[in-house]
Design a protein around this motif. Structure first.
Motif, PDB file in Angstrom:
ATOM      1  N   UNK A  19     -30.672 -35.202  42.510  1.00  0.00           N
ATOM      2  CA  UNK A  19     -31.157 -34.497  43.703  1.00  0.00           C
ATOM      3  C   UNK A  19     -30.257 -33.354  44.113  1.00  0.00           C
ATOM      4  N   UNK A  20     -29.426 -32.919  43.165  1.00  0.00           N
ATOM      5  CA  UNK A  20     -28.544 -31.795  43.502  1.00  0.00           C
ATOM      6  C   UNK A  20     -29.131 -30.503  42.933  1.00  0.00           C
ATOM      7  N   UNK A  21     -28.780 -29.423  43.557  1.00  0.00           N
ATOM      8  CA  UNK A  21     -29.272 -28.122  43.141  1.00  0.00           C
ATOM      9  C   UNK A  21     -28.728 -27.762  41.757  1.00  0.00           C
ATOM     10  N   UNK A  22     -29.523 -27.044  41.015  1.00  0.00           N
ATOM     11  CA  UNK A  22     -29.006 -26.548  39.738  1.00  0.00           C
ATOM     12  C   UNK A  22     -29.687 -25.220  39.451  1.00  0.00           C
ATOM     13  N   UNK A  23     -29.421 -24.647  38.335  1.00  0.00           N
ATOM     14  CA  UNK A  23     -30.056 -23.360  38.020  1.00  0.00           C
ATOM     15  C   UNK A  23     -29.142 -22.229  38.445  1.00  0.00           C
ATOM     16  N   UNK A  24     -29.187 -21.186  37.647  1.00  0.00           N
ATOM     17  CA  UNK A  24     -28.289 -20.069  37.901  1.00  0.00           C
ATOM     18  C   UNK A  24     -28.864 -19.140  38.965  1.00  0.00           C
ATOM     19  N   UNK A  25     -28.022 -18.628  39.811  1.00  0.00           N
ATOM     20  CA  UNK A  25     -28.433 -17.588  40.742  1.00  0.00           C
ATOM     21  C   UNK A  25     -27.788 -16.288  40.284  1.00  0.00           C
ATOM     22  N   UNK A  26     -28.465 -15.205  40.616  1.00  0.00           N
ATOM     23  CA  UNK A  26     -27.959 -13.901  40.179  1.00  0.00           C
ATOM     24  C   UNK A  26     -27.130 -13.253  41.287  1.00  0.00           C
ATOM     25  N   UNK A  27     -26.077 -12.576  40.908  1.00  0.00           N
ATOM     26  CA  UNK A  27     -25.288 -11.807  41.881  1.00  0.00           C
ATOM     27  C   UNK A  27     -26.162 -10.711  42.495  1.00  0.00           C
ATOM     28  N   UNK A  28     -25.908 -10.397  43.750  1.00  0.00           N
ATOM     29  CA  UNK A  28     -26.565  -9.239  44.359  1.00  0.00           C
ATOM     30  C   UNK A  28     -25.900  -7.976  43.819  1.00  0.00           C
ATOM     31  N   UNK A  29     -26.662  -6.933  43.658  1.00  0.00           N
ATOM     32  CA  UNK A  29     -26.029  -5.670  43.253  1.00  0.00           C
ATOM     33  C   UNK A  29     -25.413  -5.030  44.493  1.00  0.00           C
ATOM     34  N   UNK A  30     -24.581  -4.007  44.348  1.00  0.00           N
ATOM     35  CA  UNK A  30     -23.876  -3.438  45.513  1.00  0.00           C
ATOM     36  C   UNK A  30     -24.806  -3.022  46.647  1.00  0.00           C
ATOM     37  N   UNK A  33     -26.098  -6.129  48.365  1.00  0.00           N
ATOM     38  CA  UNK A  33     -25.034  -6.757  49.147  1.00  0.00           C
ATOM     39  C   UNK A  33     -24.802  -5.999  50.457  1.00  0.00           C
ATOM     40  N   UNK A  34     -24.781  -4.670  50.353  1.00  0.00           N
ATOM     41  CA  UNK A  34     -24.571  -3.859  51.565  1.00  0.00           C
ATOM     42  C   UNK A  34     -25.729  -4.041  52.544  1.00  0.00           C
ATOM     43  N   UNK A  35     -26.937  -4.131  51.991  1.00  0.00           N
ATOM     44  CA  UNK A  35     -28.106  -4.317  52.853  1.00  0.00           C
ATOM     45  C   UNK A  35     -28.060  -5.677  53.533  1.00  0.00           C
ATOM     46  N   UNK A  36     -27.659  -6.674  52.788  1.00  0.00           N
ATOM     47  CA  UNK A  36     -27.586  -8.031  53.353  1.00  0.00           C
ATOM     48  C   UNK A  36     -26.538  -8.091  54.472  1.00  0.00           C
ATOM     49  N   UNK A  37     -25.440  -7.370  54.293  1.00  0.00           N
ATOM     50  CA  UNK A  37     -24.376  -7.376  55.313  1.00  0.00           C
ATOM     51  C   UNK A  37     -24.870  -6.825  56.646  1.00  0.00           C
ATOM     52  N   UNK A  96     -18.430 -16.553  48.294  1.00  0.00           N
ATOM     53  CA  UNK A  96     -18.801 -16.009  46.996  1.00  0.00           C
ATOM     54  C   UNK A  96     -19.365 -17.175  46.186  1.00  0.00           C
ATOM     55  N   UNK A  97     -20.243 -16.878  45.253  1.00  0.00           N
ATOM     56  CA  UNK A  97     -20.841 -17.957  44.470  1.00  0.00           C
ATOM     57  C   UNK A  97     -20.089 -18.080  43.151  1.00  0.00           C
ATOM     58  N   UNK A  98     -19.311 -19.126  43.037  1.00  0.00           N
ATOM     59  CA  UNK A  98     -18.441 -19.262  41.864  1.00  0.00           C
ATOM     60  C   UNK A  98     -19.278 -19.298  40.577  1.00  0.00           C
ATOM     61  N   UNK A 103     -21.273 -12.456  44.973  1.00  0.00           N
ATOM     62  CA  UNK A 103     -22.092 -12.749  46.167  1.00  0.00           C
ATOM     63  C   UNK A 103     -23.562 -12.895  45.763  1.00  0.00           C
ATOM     64  N   UNK A 104     -24.170 -14.009  46.166  1.00  0.00           N
ATOM     65  CA  UNK A 104     -25.597 -14.239  45.923  1.00  0.00           C
ATOM     66  C   UNK A 104     -26.298 -14.514  47.255  1.00  0.00           C
ATOM     67  N   UNK A 105     -27.601 -14.732  47.157  1.00  0.00           N
ATOM     68  CA  UNK A 105     -28.378 -15.069  48.350  1.00  0.00           C
ATOM     69  C   UNK A 105     -27.838 -16.319  49.041  1.00  0.00           C
ATOM     70  N   UNK A 106     -27.251 -17.210  48.279  1.00  0.00           N
ATOM     71  CA  UNK A 106     -26.703 -18.439  48.860  1.00  0.00           C
ATOM     72  C   UNK A 106     -25.574 -18.131  49.848  1.00  0.00           C
ATOM     73  N   UNK A 107     -24.791 -17.130  49.504  1.00  0.00           N
ATOM     74  CA  UNK A 107     -23.692 -16.762  50.403  1.00  0.00           C
ATOM     75  C   UNK A 107     -24.235 -16.113  51.675  1.00  0.00           C
ATOM     76  N   UNK A 108     -25.250 -15.305  51.519  1.00  0.00           N
ATOM     77  CA  UNK A 108     -25.871 -14.655  52.684  1.00  0.00           C
ATOM     78  C   UNK A 108     -26.482 -15.703  53.596  1.00  0.00           C
TER      79      UNK A 108
END
Ligand code: HBI
Length: 119
Positions: A19-30, A33-37, A96-98, A103-108
């Protein structure tokens, strides 16, 4: 005795079964990332690293630690954890998403949840 190498797929199936999360997430591009901030409160990029940071200041240690306690429960539920430190009434957070190396959506999502806790 060589350690047995388990493929990422097998690890992932194992985590899904638990029941744990898996699957790769993609880094946000610059730009992403700036838009999310702009949607977050007081978060900035970390110089020289693909990460975001905010330092929260509370009225006292009690409030700071209460924030950390509530944030920790959210992080655990998300299976996504902060790098953070506490000195008296301040809590410095880096996200940050190790698994993705940045930085991914998870961090946001976690940053937004922290902002909400701190209002
Ligand atoms: N927390 N910040 C962060 N980044 C990760 O990649 C991460 C995590 N918490 C748990 C987690 N990954 C698990 O999915 C395993 O990959 C360790």
């Amino acid at each position: 005795m060589p350690t047995k190498v388990i493929s990422r797929r097998t690890q992932c199936e194992g985590r899904a079964l638990r029941g744990r999360r898996c699957g790769m997430v993609q880094k946000l591009n610059p730009d992403e990332r700036k838009s999310a901030l702009t949607k977050l409160k007081g978060w900035t990029e970390v110089g020289g690293r693909d990460a975001i940071t905010r330092t929260f200041t509370f009225r006292d240690f009690n409030e700071a630690f209460g924030f950390m306690t509530r944030a920790a429960l959210i992080a655990e539920k998300m299976d996504h954890h902060p790098e953070w430190s506490n000195v008296y009434k301040t809590v410095a957070v880096i996200l940050s998403t190790h698994d993705a190396g940045g930085v991914t959506e998870r961090d946001i999502k976690l940053a937004a949840a922290m902002d909400k806790l701190a209002t």
